[in-house]
Design a protein around this motif. Structure first.
Motif, PDB file in Angstrom:
ATOM      1  N   ILE A  18       1.897  26.177   4.223  1.00  0.00           N
ATOM      2  CA  ILE A  18       1.664  27.092   3.188  1.00  0.00           C
ATOM      3  C   ILE A  18       2.850  28.235   3.181  1.00  0.00           C
ATOM      4  O   ILE A  18       3.061  28.770   4.264  1.00  0.00           O
ATOM      5  CB  ILE A  18       0.387  27.861   3.116  1.00  0.00           C
ATOM      6  CG1 ILE A  18      -0.880  26.939   3.222  1.00  0.00           C
ATOM      7  CG2 ILE A  18       0.448  29.025   2.230  1.00  0.00           C
ATOM      8  CD1 ILE A  18      -2.346  27.634   3.328  1.00  0.00           C
ATOM      9  N   LEU A  19       3.747  28.082   2.437  1.00  0.00           N
ATOM     10  CA  LEU A  19       4.965  28.858   2.678  1.00  0.00           C
ATOM     11  C   LEU A  19       4.932  29.693   1.448  1.00  0.00           C
ATOM     12  O   LEU A  19       4.957  29.806   0.080  1.00  0.00           O
ATOM     13  CB  LEU A  19       6.155  27.917   1.942  1.00  0.00           C
ATOM     14  CG  LEU A  19       6.162  26.804   2.967  1.00  0.00           C
ATOM     15  CD1 LEU A  19       7.442  25.759   2.368  1.00  0.00           C
ATOM     16  CD2 LEU A  19       6.575  27.106   4.554  1.00  0.00           C
ATOM     17  N   THR A  20       4.886  31.288   2.037  1.00  0.00           N
ATOM     18  CA  THR A  20       5.113  32.304   1.135  1.00  0.00           C
ATOM     19  C   THR A  20       6.677  32.686   0.958  1.00  0.00           C
ATOM     20  O   THR A  20       7.399  32.554   1.627  1.00  0.00           O
ATOM     21  CB  THR A  20       4.468  33.568   1.954  1.00  0.00           C
ATOM     22  OG1 THR A  20       5.175  33.924   3.167  1.00  0.00           O
ATOM     23  CG2 THR A  20       3.099  33.289   2.245  1.00  0.00           C
ATOM     24  N   MET A  21       6.911  33.423  -0.373  1.00  0.00           N
ATOM     25  CA  MET A  21       8.215  33.896  -0.652  1.00  0.00           C
ATOM     26  C   MET A  21       8.467  35.138  -0.047  1.00  0.00           C
ATOM     27  O   MET A  21       9.871  35.350  -0.054  1.00  0.00           O
ATOM     28  CB  MET A  21       8.198  34.039  -2.367  1.00  0.00           C
ATOM     29  CG  MET A  21       7.660  32.827  -3.014  1.00  0.00           C
ATOM     30  SD  MET A  21       9.024  31.602  -2.725  1.00  0.00           S
ATOM     31  CE  MET A  21       7.805  30.140  -2.009  1.00  0.00           C
ATOM     32  N   ASP A  22       7.608  35.857   0.593  1.00  0.00           N
ATOM     33  CA  ASP A  22       8.048  37.286   1.300  1.00  0.00           C
ATOM     34  C   ASP A  22       6.977  37.456   2.261  1.00  0.00           C
ATOM     35  O   ASP A  22       5.970  36.834   2.553  1.00  0.00           O
ATOM     36  CB  ASP A  22       8.265  38.553  -0.070  1.00  0.00           C
ATOM     37  CG  ASP A  22       6.941  38.676  -0.669  1.00  0.00           C
ATOM     38  OD1 ASP A  22       6.012  38.720   0.042  1.00  0.00           O
ATOM     39  OD2 ASP A  22       7.160  38.744  -1.944  1.00  0.00           O
ATOM     40  N   GLN A  23       7.558  38.267   3.111  1.00  0.00           N
ATOM     41  CA  GLN A  23       6.713  38.931   4.139  1.00  0.00           C
ATOM     42  C   GLN A  23       5.523  39.645   3.804  1.00  0.00           C
ATOM     43  O   GLN A  23       4.600  39.523   4.555  1.00  0.00           O
ATOM     44  CB  GLN A  23       7.637  40.038   5.014  1.00  0.00           C
ATOM     45  CG  GLN A  23       8.757  39.480   5.883  1.00  0.00           C
ATOM     46  CD  GLN A  23       8.383  38.603   6.922  1.00  0.00           C
ATOM     47  OE1 GLN A  23       7.121  38.685   7.513  1.00  0.00           O
ATOM     48  NE2 GLN A  23       9.263  37.710   7.355  1.00  0.00           N
ATOM     49  N   ASP A  24       5.225  40.513   2.656  1.00  0.00           N
ATOM     50  CA  ASP A  24       4.268  41.090   2.183  1.00  0.00           C
ATOM     51  C   ASP A  24       3.116  40.007   1.942  1.00  0.00           C
ATOM     52  O   ASP A  24       2.064  40.189   2.409  1.00  0.00           O
ATOM     53  CB  ASP A  24       4.508  41.928   0.830  1.00  0.00           C
ATOM     54  CG  ASP A  24       4.945  43.248   1.421  1.00  0.00           C
ATOM     55  OD1 ASP A  24       5.108  43.434   2.450  1.00  0.00           O
ATOM     56  OD2 ASP A  24       5.604  43.697   0.377  1.00  0.00           O
ATOM     57  N   ASN A  25       3.468  38.787   1.409  1.00  0.00           N
ATOM     58  CA  ASN A  25       2.385  37.799   0.819  1.00  0.00           C
ATOM     59  C   ASN A  25       2.092  37.130   2.165  1.00  0.00           C
ATOM     60  O   ASN A  25       0.851  36.724   2.302  1.00  0.00           O
ATOM     61  CB  ASN A  25       3.076  36.966  -0.135  1.00  0.00           C
ATOM     62  CG  ASN A  25       2.825  37.599  -1.582  1.00  0.00           C
ATOM     63  OD1 ASN A  25       2.000  37.971  -1.913  1.00  0.00           O
ATOM     64  ND2 ASN A  25       4.084  37.834  -2.013  1.00  0.00           N
ATOM     65  N   LEU A  26       2.784  36.980   3.273  1.00  0.00           N
ATOM     66  CA  LEU A  26       2.377  36.424   4.429  1.00  0.00           C
ATOM     67  C   LEU A  26       1.647  36.999   4.988  1.00  0.00           C
ATOM     68  O   LEU A  26       0.449  36.714   5.769  1.00  0.00           O
ATOM     69  CB  LEU A  26       3.941  35.994   5.126  1.00  0.00           C
ATOM     70  CG  LEU A  26       3.707  35.239   6.571  1.00  0.00           C
ATOM     71  CD1 LEU A  26       3.031  34.102   6.490  1.00  0.00           C
ATOM     72  CD2 LEU A  26       4.957  35.322   7.399  1.00  0.00           C
ATOM     73  N   LYS A  27       1.759  38.547   5.161  1.00  0.00           N
ATOM     74  CA  LYS A  27       0.959  39.306   5.857  1.00  0.00           C
ATOM     75  C   LYS A  27      -0.387  39.329   5.185  1.00  0.00           C
ATOM     76  O   LYS A  27      -1.338  39.456   5.851  1.00  0.00           O
ATOM     77  CB  LYS A  27       1.554  40.951   5.869  1.00  0.00           C
ATOM     78  CG  LYS A  27       0.613  41.713   6.669  1.00  0.00           C
ATOM     79  CD  LYS A  27       1.469  43.256   6.655  1.00  0.00           C
ATOM     80  CE  LYS A  27       1.461  43.644   4.999  1.00  0.00           C
ATOM     81  NZ  LYS A  27       1.925  44.966   4.955  1.00  0.00           N
ATOM     82  N   ASN A  28      -0.422  39.250   3.888  1.00  0.00           N
ATOM     83  CA  ASN A  28      -1.619  39.347   3.027  1.00  0.00           C
ATOM     84  C   ASN A  28      -2.590  37.813   3.374  1.00  0.00           C
ATOM     85  O   ASN A  28      -3.481  37.966   3.463  1.00  0.00           O
ATOM     86  CB  ASN A  28      -1.463  39.364   1.741  1.00  0.00           C
ATOM     87  CG  ASN A  28      -1.031  40.762   1.213  1.00  0.00           C
ATOM     88  OD1 ASN A  28      -1.130  42.021   1.903  1.00  0.00           O
ATOM     89  ND2 ASN A  28       0.023  40.852   0.098  1.00  0.00           N
ATOM     90  N   LEU A  29      -1.819  37.013   3.627  1.00  0.00           N
ATOM     91  CA  LEU A  29      -2.244  35.569   3.795  1.00  0.00           C
ATOM     92  C   LEU A  29      -2.983  35.489   5.084  1.00  0.00           C
ATOM     93  O   LEU A  29      -3.985  34.973   5.413  1.00  0.00           O
ATOM     94  CB  LEU A  29      -1.581  34.273   3.415  1.00  0.00           C
ATOM     95  CG  LEU A  29      -1.080  34.132   2.128  1.00  0.00           C
ATOM     96  CD1 LEU A  29      -0.558  32.725   2.146  1.00  0.00           C
ATOM     97  CD2 LEU A  29      -2.481  34.028   1.186  1.00  0.00           C
ATOM     98  N   ARG A  30      -2.444  36.236   5.852  1.00  0.00           N
ATOM     99  CA  ARG A  30      -2.686  36.134   7.448  1.00  0.00           C
ATOM    100  C   ARG A  30      -3.928  36.904   7.642  1.00  0.00           C
ATOM    101  O   ARG A  30      -4.708  36.685   8.574  1.00  0.00           O
ATOM    102  CB  ARG A  30      -1.571  36.608   8.059  1.00  0.00           C
ATOM    103  CG  ARG A  30      -0.461  35.788   8.495  1.00  0.00           C
ATOM    104  CD  ARG A  30       0.382  36.225   9.574  1.00  0.00           C
ATOM    105  NE  ARG A  30       1.575  35.246   9.837  1.00  0.00           N
ATOM    106  CZ  ARG A  30       2.989  35.473  10.309  1.00  0.00           C
ATOM    107  NH1 ARG A  30       3.398  36.520  10.434  1.00  0.00           N
ATOM    108  NH2 ARG A  30       3.714  34.481  10.511  1.00  0.00           N
TER     109      ARG A  30
END
Length: 160
Positions: A87-99
């Motif tokens: 699962i690859l996120t486009m930015d840090q914010d979306n990565l943080k939200n998924l985590r």
């Protein structure tokens, strides 16, 4: 043969992640590897659920021979964390939200797109409030990452 399942994620699933999905699928098919991958995209938000990609994303993709017009925006679902290998996120914010919402046993599947593909901590900027040149720049960044991802994905996913 099992297919490698990759999910691209951005905020609304109408600009960056549909482009990444379309570009990666296009490259895999061109390389004769289309059947090796299941590719999809999703958003962390539900604002655009059921909508087609942003017309500017569709135009830029089309300008490069990639058709993303059949895609429809959707929000990431709990089942996606187990369904996809990567699962690859486009930015840090979306990565943080998924985590925050991912089951603990799936956290290793979550990566920043550029970090995984190009070894860079740079976000793919959201072109939504920009013009054609912003969408073109996003396409170029995603193309570079997807070109790097194609040979990486099979190896990385086979090893996991």
């Amino acid at each position: 043969m099992d297919r490698h399942k990759i999910l691209f994620v951005c905020a609304g699933n109408i600009c960056r992640s549909p482009l990444a999905e379309g570009i990666f699928r296009h490259l895999a098919i061109k390389a004769g590897q289309g059947s090796e991958f299941e590719v999809d995209s999703a958003g962390t938000g539900s604002w655009h659920q059921g909508e087609r990609p942003d017309r500017r994303s569709m135009e830029v993709a089309s300008d490069h021979g990639v058709d993303i017009s059949a895609q429809r925006a959707r929000r990431i679902e709990a089942a996606d964390f187990h369904r996809f290998d990567l699962i690859l996120t486009m930015d840090q914010d979306n990565l943080k939200n998924l985590r925050k919402i991912a089951p603990a046993d799936t956290l290793g599947k979550l990566h920043l797109f550029n970090a995984f593909t190009l070894g860079s901590g740079k976000d793919i900027p959201d072109p939504y409030y920009g013009g054609h040149e912003d969408f073109e720049a996003t396409y170029t960044m995603l193309l570079a990452g997807c070109n790097a991802l194609l040979p990486l994905a099979g190896k990385a996913l086979r090893a996991s």
